[in-house]
Motif scaffolding. Structure first.
Motif, PDB file in Angstrom:
ATOM      1  N   GLN A  23     -10.936  -4.069   2.880  1.00 25.37           N
ATOM      2  CA  GLN A  23      -9.846  -4.703   3.352  1.00 25.37           C
ATOM      3  C   GLN A  23      -8.748  -4.727   2.072  1.00 25.37           C
ATOM      4  O   GLN A  23      -7.645  -4.443   2.493  1.00 25.37           O
ATOM      5  CB  GLN A  23     -10.269  -6.323   3.462  1.00 25.37           C
ATOM      6  CG  GLN A  23      -9.264  -7.144   3.908  1.00 25.37           C
ATOM      7  CD  GLN A  23      -8.360  -7.041   5.123  1.00 25.37           C
ATOM      8  OE1 GLN A  23      -9.117  -6.488   6.084  1.00 25.37           O
ATOM      9  NE2 GLN A  23      -7.058  -7.061   5.389  1.00 25.37           N
ATOM     10  N   LEU A  24      -9.011  -5.017   0.888  1.00 26.70           N
ATOM     11  CA  LEU A  24      -8.068  -5.103   0.124  1.00 26.70           C
ATOM     12  C   LEU A  24      -7.381  -3.606  -0.436  1.00 26.70           C
ATOM     13  O   LEU A  24      -6.262  -3.475  -0.964  1.00 26.70           O
ATOM     14  CB  LEU A  24      -8.344  -5.679  -1.302  1.00 26.70           C
ATOM     15  CG  LEU A  24      -9.033  -7.357  -1.128  1.00 26.70           C
ATOM     16  CD1 LEU A  24      -9.176  -7.679  -2.351  1.00 26.70           C
ATOM     17  CD2 LEU A  24      -7.555  -7.889  -0.248  1.00 26.70           C
ATOM     18  N   ARG A  25      -8.365  -2.588  -0.277  1.00 24.76           N
ATOM     19  CA  ARG A  25      -7.801  -1.282  -0.410  1.00 24.76           C
ATOM     20  C   ARG A  25      -6.679  -0.945   0.611  1.00 24.76           C
ATOM     21  O   ARG A  25      -5.619  -0.225   0.346  1.00 24.76           O
ATOM     22  CB  ARG A  25      -8.722  -0.365  -0.464  1.00 24.76           C
ATOM     23  CG  ARG A  25      -9.766  -0.205  -1.836  1.00 24.76           C
ATOM     24  CD  ARG A  25     -10.521   1.031  -1.858  1.00 24.76           C
ATOM     25  NE  ARG A  25     -11.385   1.296  -0.676  1.00 24.76           N
ATOM     26  CZ  ARG A  25     -12.821   0.581  -0.870  1.00 24.76           C
ATOM     27  NH1 ARG A  25     -13.086   0.127  -1.823  1.00 24.76           N
ATOM     28  NH2 ARG A  25     -13.651   0.699  -0.075  1.00 24.76           N
ATOM     29  N   GLN A  26      -7.150  -1.369   1.711  1.00 28.91           N
ATOM     30  CA  GLN A  26      -6.009  -0.828   3.019  1.00 28.91           C
ATOM     31  C   GLN A  26      -4.835  -1.923   2.896  1.00 28.91           C
ATOM     32  O   GLN A  26      -3.940  -1.339   2.957  1.00 28.91           O
ATOM     33  CB  GLN A  26      -6.885  -1.305   4.219  1.00 28.91           C
ATOM     34  CG  GLN A  26      -7.863  -0.087   4.371  1.00 28.91           C
ATOM     35  CD  GLN A  26      -8.745  -0.191   5.654  1.00 28.91           C
ATOM     36  OE1 GLN A  26      -8.731  -1.393   6.056  1.00 28.91           O
ATOM     37  NE2 GLN A  26      -9.577   0.669   6.045  1.00 28.91           N
ATOM     38  N   HIS A  27      -5.100  -3.293   2.471  1.00 31.46           N
ATOM     39  CA  HIS A  27      -4.094  -4.219   2.672  1.00 31.46           C
ATOM     40  C   HIS A  27      -4.251  -5.088   1.247  1.00 31.46           C
ATOM     41  O   HIS A  27      -4.571  -6.053   1.302  1.00 31.46           O
ATOM     42  CB  HIS A  27      -3.835  -5.089   3.828  1.00 31.46           C
ATOM     43  CG  HIS A  27      -4.231  -4.168   4.951  1.00 31.46           C
ATOM     44  ND1 HIS A  27      -3.030  -3.585   5.567  1.00 31.46           N
ATOM     45  CD2 HIS A  27      -5.022  -3.917   5.858  1.00 31.46           C
ATOM     46  CE1 HIS A  27      -3.248  -3.017   6.755  1.00 31.46           C
ATOM     47  NE2 HIS A  27      -4.293  -3.201   6.896  1.00 31.46           N
ATOM     48  N   PRO A  28      -3.398  -4.434   0.065  1.00 36.28           N
ATOM     49  CA  PRO A  28      -3.724  -5.374  -1.025  1.00 36.28           C
ATOM     50  C   PRO A  28      -2.984  -6.924  -1.210  1.00 36.28           C
ATOM     51  O   PRO A  28      -3.406  -7.493  -1.976  1.00 36.28           O
ATOM     52  CB  PRO A  28      -2.929  -4.576  -2.162  1.00 36.28           C
ATOM     53  CG  PRO A  28      -2.931  -3.061  -1.573  1.00 36.28           C
ATOM     54  CD  PRO A  28      -2.906  -3.478  -0.018  1.00 36.28           C
ATOM     55  N   ASP A  29      -2.102  -6.863  -0.242  1.00 37.23           N
ATOM     56  CA  ASP A  29      -1.632  -8.322  -0.052  1.00 37.23           C
ATOM     57  C   ASP A  29      -2.201  -9.157   0.926  1.00 37.23           C
ATOM     58  O   ASP A  29      -1.545 -10.127   1.569  1.00 37.23           O
ATOM     59  CB  ASP A  29      -0.095  -8.403   0.038  1.00 37.23           C
ATOM     60  CG  ASP A  29       0.329  -7.344   1.564  1.00 37.23           C
ATOM     61  OD1 ASP A  29      -0.563  -6.427   2.062  1.00 37.23           O
ATOM     62  OD2 ASP A  29       1.294  -7.221   1.963  1.00 37.23           O
ATOM     63  N   SER A  53     -14.750  -3.855 -13.558  1.00 39.76           N
ATOM     64  CA  SER A  53     -14.921  -2.551 -13.800  1.00 39.76           C
ATOM     65  C   SER A  53     -13.776  -1.801 -13.007  1.00 39.76           C
ATOM     66  O   SER A  53     -13.726  -0.539 -12.965  1.00 39.76           O
ATOM     67  CB  SER A  53     -16.059  -2.088 -13.226  1.00 39.76           C
ATOM     68  OG  SER A  53     -16.251  -2.413 -11.817  1.00 39.76           O
ATOM     69  N   ASN A  54     -12.725  -2.566 -13.102  1.00 40.37           N
ATOM     70  CA  ASN A  54     -11.308  -1.814 -12.301  1.00 40.37           C
ATOM     71  C   ASN A  54     -11.492  -1.271 -11.076  1.00 40.37           C
ATOM     72  O   ASN A  54     -10.813  -0.310 -10.689  1.00 40.37           O
ATOM     73  CB  ASN A  54     -10.882  -0.800 -13.484  1.00 40.37           C
ATOM     74  CG  ASN A  54     -10.254  -1.422 -14.641  1.00 40.37           C
ATOM     75  OD1 ASN A  54      -9.765  -2.376 -14.840  1.00 40.37           O
ATOM     76  ND2 ASN A  54     -10.617  -0.922 -15.704  1.00 40.37           N
ATOM     77  N   GLN A  55     -12.392  -1.861 -10.025  1.00 39.33           N
ATOM     78  CA  GLN A  55     -12.764  -1.420  -8.829  1.00 39.33           C
ATOM     79  C   GLN A  55     -11.891  -2.340  -7.837  1.00 39.33           C
ATOM     80  O   GLN A  55     -11.843  -2.068  -6.587  1.00 39.33           O
ATOM     81  CB  GLN A  55     -14.166  -1.472  -8.376  1.00 39.33           C
ATOM     82  CG  GLN A  55     -14.765  -0.286  -9.334  1.00 39.33           C
ATOM     83  CD  GLN A  55     -16.546  -0.536  -8.768  1.00 39.33           C
ATOM     84  OE1 GLN A  55     -16.607  -0.167  -7.809  1.00 39.33           O
ATOM     85  NE2 GLN A  55     -17.287  -0.942  -9.821  1.00 39.33           N
ATOM     86  N   LEU A  56     -11.381  -3.461  -8.370  1.00 36.42           N
ATOM     87  CA  LEU A  56     -10.690  -4.372  -7.449  1.00 36.42           C
ATOM     88  C   LEU A  56      -9.751  -5.193  -8.182  1.00 36.42           C
ATOM     89  O   LEU A  56      -9.682  -5.490  -9.347  1.00 36.42           O
ATOM     90  CB  LEU A  56     -11.810  -5.412  -6.835  1.00 36.42           C
ATOM     91  CG  LEU A  56     -11.467  -6.697  -6.196  1.00 36.42           C
ATOM     92  CD1 LEU A  56     -10.985  -6.417  -4.724  1.00 36.42           C
ATOM     93  CD2 LEU A  56     -12.585  -7.621  -6.071  1.00 36.42           C
ATOM     94  N   SER A  57      -8.664  -5.390  -7.230  1.00 35.28           N
ATOM     95  CA  SER A  57      -7.527  -6.358  -7.908  1.00 35.28           C
ATOM     96  C   SER A  57      -7.362  -7.398  -6.864  1.00 35.28           C
ATOM     97  O   SER A  57      -7.112  -6.968  -5.585  1.00 35.28           O
ATOM     98  CB  SER A  57      -6.488  -5.578  -8.195  1.00 35.28           C
ATOM     99  OG  SER A  57      -5.452  -6.537  -8.610  1.00 35.28           O
ATOM    100  N   LEU A  58      -7.168  -8.665  -7.340  1.00 30.66           N
ATOM    101  CA  LEU A  58      -6.791  -9.649  -6.323  1.00 30.66           C
ATOM    102  C   LEU A  58      -5.346 -10.153  -6.678  1.00 30.66           C
ATOM    103  O   LEU A  58      -4.803 -11.063  -5.899  1.00 30.66           O
ATOM    104  CB  LEU A  58      -7.763 -10.820  -6.275  1.00 30.66           C
ATOM    105  CG  LEU A  58      -9.058 -10.563  -5.968  1.00 30.66           C
ATOM    106  CD1 LEU A  58     -10.054 -11.702  -6.550  1.00 30.66           C
ATOM    107  CD2 LEU A  58      -9.283 -10.411  -4.597  1.00 30.66           C
TER     108      LEU A  58
END
Length: 262
Positions: A23-29, A53-58
């Motif tokens: 979900q966050l890759r497609q829509h980070p916001d 591990s730098n695979q995800l940002s919130l």
């Protein structure tokens, strides 16, 4: 309704993390709806590991929690604001100013109305994480809750109080009231992901997925949702009559290359 059955609680957490990351890759916001309780903890741990591990940002996300106890300040160790800080927020790059938990300390009717408005102002919730109580509650929508209910104060049932008693000391105040998103609020979310593990949740999952649509099992309202996913381990799925069919359906989705289909 999409039903995903995996073999262990650890697999539930990892699969749920995959879906959140997708979900966050497609829509980070994205606007995320978050749950408390024991089941989501493993998901949050998996998300923290992926952030480290730098695979995800919130960093671009906004969050709204399902519920909060009435009468507990945010700093209280048993408040859900404190829970979220300890279990997820302070371990990631989420903006604290974009994390929302209902206010259980001021005028509760006004707080509930303001919470609904804040969700609307944010554009609605893109992905709502849910747990499920043994009596079929979602959020703190206890049996008998209106299927069109909005954020409001609910009185907790004795069974819910007993299930949560382990989090409170014997001489500690345990609230009997909570502010919770309503079932109608939850059904407005664009996607819903319900997590459950263990045999203790098997009957609630059976009623949610295969039982009649009824206020007696608030989670059964998810049968009305166009994009609801129920993700369970083998024990939580043990009461499902059609579990083999759900497994086969998921195999076909994967084979066709549509892992997020409903």
């Amino acid at each position: 309704m999409r039903v995903i059955i995996v073999e262990s609680p650890q697999a539930v957490a990892q699969c749920a993390a995959d879906l959140v990351c997708q979900q966050l890759r497609q829509h980070p916001d994205s606007v995320l709806g978050l749950a408390t309780g024991s089941t989501p903890v493993a998901l949050y741990q998996a998300l923290i590991q992926r952030y480290r591990s730098n695979q995800l940002s919130l960093s671009q996300t906004t969050s709204f929690n399902l519920d909060e106890y009435v009468g507990l300040p945010p700093s209280h160790p048993q408040s859900y604001r404190h829970f979220m800080e300890e279990q997820l927020f302070r371990h990631t790059d989420i903006d604290p100013g974009k994390t929302h938990v209902p206010d259980g300390m001021s005028d509760t009717e006004q707080s509930a109305s303001a919470y609904e408005q804040a969700i609307s102002d944010a554009g609605g919730i893109d992905l709502q994480i849910l747990g499920i109580g043994q009596n079929g509650h979602i959020g703190f929508n206890e049996p008998g809750s209106s299927l069109s209910s909005r954020t409001r104060v609910k009185t907790l049932t004795p069974s819910t109080l007993e299930a949560n008693r382990r989090f409170f000391a014997d001489d500690e105040f345990q609230p009997h009231l909570a502010i919770t998103m309503g079932i109608g609020t939850i059904l407005d979310c664009r996607q819903v992901l319900l997590l459950a593990t263990g045999k203790a949740k098997a009957e609630a999952i059976r009623r949610c997925v295969e039982g009649p649509l009824s206020a007696a099992c608030p989670a059964s309202s998810l049968q009305l949702h166009q994009h609801a996913t129920v993700l369970v381990d083998a024990d939580a799925a043990s009461g499902l009559e059609h579990s083999e069919y759900y497994r086969w359906c998921e195999e076909q989705r994967q084979r066709l290359g549509h892992p997020s289909g409903h």
